[in-house]
Design an enzyme around this catalytic site. Structure first.
Site, PDB file in Angstrom:
ATOM      1  N   ASP A  70       0.844  -1.199   0.000  1.00  0.00           N
ATOM      2  CA  ASP A  70       0.000   0.000   0.000  1.00  0.00           C
ATOM      3  C   ASP A  70       0.877   1.246   0.000  1.00  0.00           C
ATOM      4  O   ASP A  70       2.105   1.149   0.090  1.00  0.00           O
ATOM      5  CB  ASP A  70      -0.964  -0.005   1.200  1.00  0.00           C
ATOM      6  N   ASN A 139      -7.246  -0.304  14.207  1.00  0.00           N
ATOM      7  CA  ASN A 139      -8.674  -0.307  13.872  1.00  0.00           C
ATOM      8  C   ASN A 139      -9.053  -1.530  13.037  1.00  0.00           C
ATOM      9  O   ASN A 139     -10.164  -1.606  12.532  1.00  0.00           O
ATOM     10  CB  ASN A 139      -9.068   0.994  13.155  1.00  0.00           C
ATOM     11  N   HIS A 141      -7.568  -2.544  10.205  1.00  0.00           N
ATOM     12  CA  HIS A 141      -7.310  -2.511   8.766  1.00  0.00           C
ATOM     13  C   HIS A 141      -6.177  -3.447   8.376  1.00  0.00           C
ATOM     14  O   HIS A 141      -5.317  -3.779   9.183  1.00  0.00           O
ATOM     15  CB  HIS A 141      -7.082  -1.076   8.254  1.00  0.00           C
ATOM     16  N   GLU A 146      -9.782  -0.070   4.958  1.00  0.00           N
ATOM     17  CA  GLU A 146     -10.268   0.509   6.205  1.00  0.00           C
ATOM     18  C   GLU A 146     -11.629  -0.070   6.591  1.00  0.00           C
ATOM     19  O   GLU A 146     -12.422  -0.454   5.716  1.00  0.00           O
ATOM     20  CB  GLU A 146     -10.403   2.027   6.033  1.00  0.00           C
TER      21      GLU A 146
END
Ligand code: PGA
Length: 242
Positions: A70, A139, A141, A146
């Site tokens: 990414d 979180n 991800h 996301e």
């Protein structure tokens, strides 16, 4: 709930050593292994250990290929906070992997859809990912997939959550990016093997959630429950209470 059985290592160092051992054993089976590489603090020690293996046996990495998982969008590629800068510093430079064996999103690509298509074409031409190394965000991800109500299946431009924008990699960015380019869950789940690394007390809560979670886009890492060959290595700090 899950086939995802964490292998708990005493320390982050032991976890990194086990990760490096796995990479090297897969390279021995397939010297042209295509490694999809995450960035961030979690895999750094693993990459350093690969450099030690390289020094002892330089030929080992002669044919290994690398794909960047990414990238922050809109940040200058030369910025020290990009995933590109990280990989050049920790993996590609040290192991002598040049452009002919590497691909990654261009953070400044003018057309993000075309950039994602370019990466997908490269990946298809290379025959798919052999080993995908992943960390997990607090979180949940994976890459920059996301949490949300839905997930685009393939490589895409992602809108970043506020907590992701606070990632320490971006500490020196004058303006923290609002978007990222990431492989999608389809490209990740089509990897032949996946190695998920989880370390530190800060990841304890998300690891517990992952292990207990059904498959849901609210926790993208939960899609790993669908993959038949995930190795989940964590340290005792992250595992405590799990
Ligand atoms: P970290 O990042 O390895 O620096 O914790 C992981 C992530 O946020 O995906």
């Amino acid at each position: 709930m899950t086939d995802l059985q964490p292998v708990v290592c005493d320390t982050a160092e032991a976890m990194s050593r086990q990760a490096a051992d796995l990479i090297v054993s897969l390279l021995r089976e397939d010297p042209s292994l295509l490694l999809c590489a995450a960035t961030g603090s979690t895999p750094t020690r693993t990459y350093e250990l690969l450099l030690e293996r390289y020094r002892a046996e330089p030929g080992l990495f002669d044919r290994m290929r690398v794909l960047k998982l990414d990238e922050w969008y809109e940040l200058e590629m030369e910025h020290p906070g990009t995933c590109e800068a990280y990989l050049q510093r920790h993996l590609l430079g040290p192991l002598g992997i040049g452009a002919e064996r590497y691909a990654g999103f261009d953070s400044r690509a003018p057309d993000s859809d075309a950039e994602c298509a370019r990466i997908r074409t490269w990946l298809a031409d290379q025959g798919g990912i052999g080993l995908c190394i992943l960390g997990i965000g607090r979180n949940g991800h994976l890459g920059l997939n996301e949490p949300g109500e839905s997930l685009p299946p393939h490589a895409h431009l992602a809108e970043l959550r506020e907590e992701t924008r606070r990632h320490p990699m971006l500490v020196d960015a004058s303006e923290r990016p609002r978007h990222g380019l990431t492989l999608g869950m389809a490209e990740i789940l089509q990897s032949r093997r996946i190695l998920l690394l989880v370390s530190g007390a800060g990841k304890r809560e998300i690891l517990a959630r992952l292990l207990a979670s059904p498959v849901t886009t609210a926790l993208p890492a939960s899609f790993l429950h669908l993959h038949p060959a995930v190795t989940l290595l964590c340290d005792r700090e992250a595992a405590r209470g799990n």
